[in-house]
Motif scaffolding. Structure first.
Motif, short mmCIF file in Angstrom:
data_model
loop_
_atom_site.label_atom_id
_atom_site.label_comp_id
_atom_site.label_asym_id
_atom_site.label_seq_id
_atom_site.Cartn_x
_atom_site.Cartn_y
_atom_site.Cartn_z
N TYR A 8 53.82 12.50 15.36
CA TYR A 8 52.95 11.35 15.59
C TYR A 8 52.07 11.52 16.82
O TYR A 8 50.88 11.22 16.77
N VAL A 9 52.64 11.95 17.91
CA VAL A 9 51.89 11.97 19.17
C VAL A 9 51.75 13.37 19.77
O VAL A 9 51.30 13.53 20.90
N GLY A 10 52.17 14.39 19.02
CA GLY A 10 52.01 15.76 19.49
C GLY A 10 52.95 16.10 20.64
O GLY A 10 53.99 15.48 20.82
N SER A 30 52.99 6.48 6.05
CA SER A 30 51.74 5.87 6.50
C SER A 30 51.96 4.83 7.59
O SER A 30 51.02 4.41 8.25
N SER A 31 53.21 4.44 7.77
CA SER A 31 53.51 3.40 8.77
C SER A 31 54.07 4.02 10.04
O SER A 31 55.22 4.40 10.11
N ASN A 32 53.26 4.12 11.09
CA ASN A 32 53.72 4.67 12.37
C ASN A 32 54.82 3.83 12.99
O ASN A 32 55.68 4.33 13.70
N SER A 33 54.81 2.52 12.72
CA SER A 33 55.81 1.65 13.32
C SER A 33 57.19 1.92 12.79
O SER A 33 58.18 1.44 13.34
N ALA A 34 57.29 2.69 11.71
CA ALA A 34 58.59 2.95 11.14
C ALA A 34 59.34 4.05 11.87
O ALA A 34 60.54 4.18 11.74
#
Length: 207
Positions: free
Chosen positions: A34-36, A98-102
């Motif tokens: 997600y954030v590298g 598709s949901s980063n919050s997951a």
């Protein structure tokens, strides 16, 4: 012991803990998707936020309370709960990419929190410092304040390098393997929680 020998001892012993597979390693890979590489940096920072004061306290000889059975039981229960929680978030992310919050560490802030919680609630981390890591504690306890921080910096730099590398690898993995990777990480976290529960609670009861 000379500074050079102390540094060698700190780095050699520290590597046995930093490079061992564990919840921080798996979370760093997942966060990287997600954030590298920044995910690993933040996880290492969260790890350091707990570890630095903890090791300084150990160096002053205040570690007896951590051997108390009730304290260990609370830590064991908290670690199992946190590992299962992060595995749940990882599985949820695998089912809905598709949901980063997951994801358990899909933002820099959550990566920081994961690094802190999966360190402070990990009884194996504490056990490592009270056993394998004692030579490092000894070096810290004999050093002057500035040298103590220098020795700790050499220790934690291994964590930073390793967790950042793992997050980078998580970032560059092909998307077609992403879901399988998350499922694998989730399974690994569940397995760690189960192993910890057995070793800390069930095994003593069955003995």
């Amino acid at each position: 012991m000379s500074v050079k020998k102390n540094l060698f001892s700190v780095i050699a012993v520290s590597s046995t803990g930093a490079l061992a597979p564990g919840p921080l390693s798996f979370t760093a890979v997942a966060s990287g998707a997600y954030v590298g590489a920044l995910g690993g940096l933040m996880i290492a920072t969260g790890h350091m936020a707990f570890e630095l004061p903890f090791t300084m306290v150990l160096a002053k000889g205040v570690g007896g309370a951590l051997r108390d059975r009730r304290v260990k039981l609370v830590l064991d229960a908290a670690f199992v709960a946190s590992a299962l929680y992060f595995s749940y978030l990882t599985f949820k992310s695998a089912l809905d990419p598709s949901s980063n919050s997951a994801a358990g560490a899909s933002t820099l802030l959550s990566a920081l929190a994961a690094g802190f919680l999966l360190t402070g609630l990990n009884a194996y981390f504490i056990a490592w410092w009270l056993t394998v890591g004692l030579p490092v504690v000894k070096v810290f306890s004999e050093a002057r304040p500035l040298a103590k921080l220098g020795y700790y910096a050499s220790h934690v730099s291994i964590d930073y390098a390793w967790l950042t590398l793992l997050s980078f690898l998580g970032f560059v993995i092909s998307t077609q393997f992403y879901t399988l990777m998350l499922v694998g990480i989730g399974v690994a976290l569940v397995a760690m929680a189960a192993r910890h529960l057995y070793a800390a609670v069930l095994k003593p009861l069955l003995a």
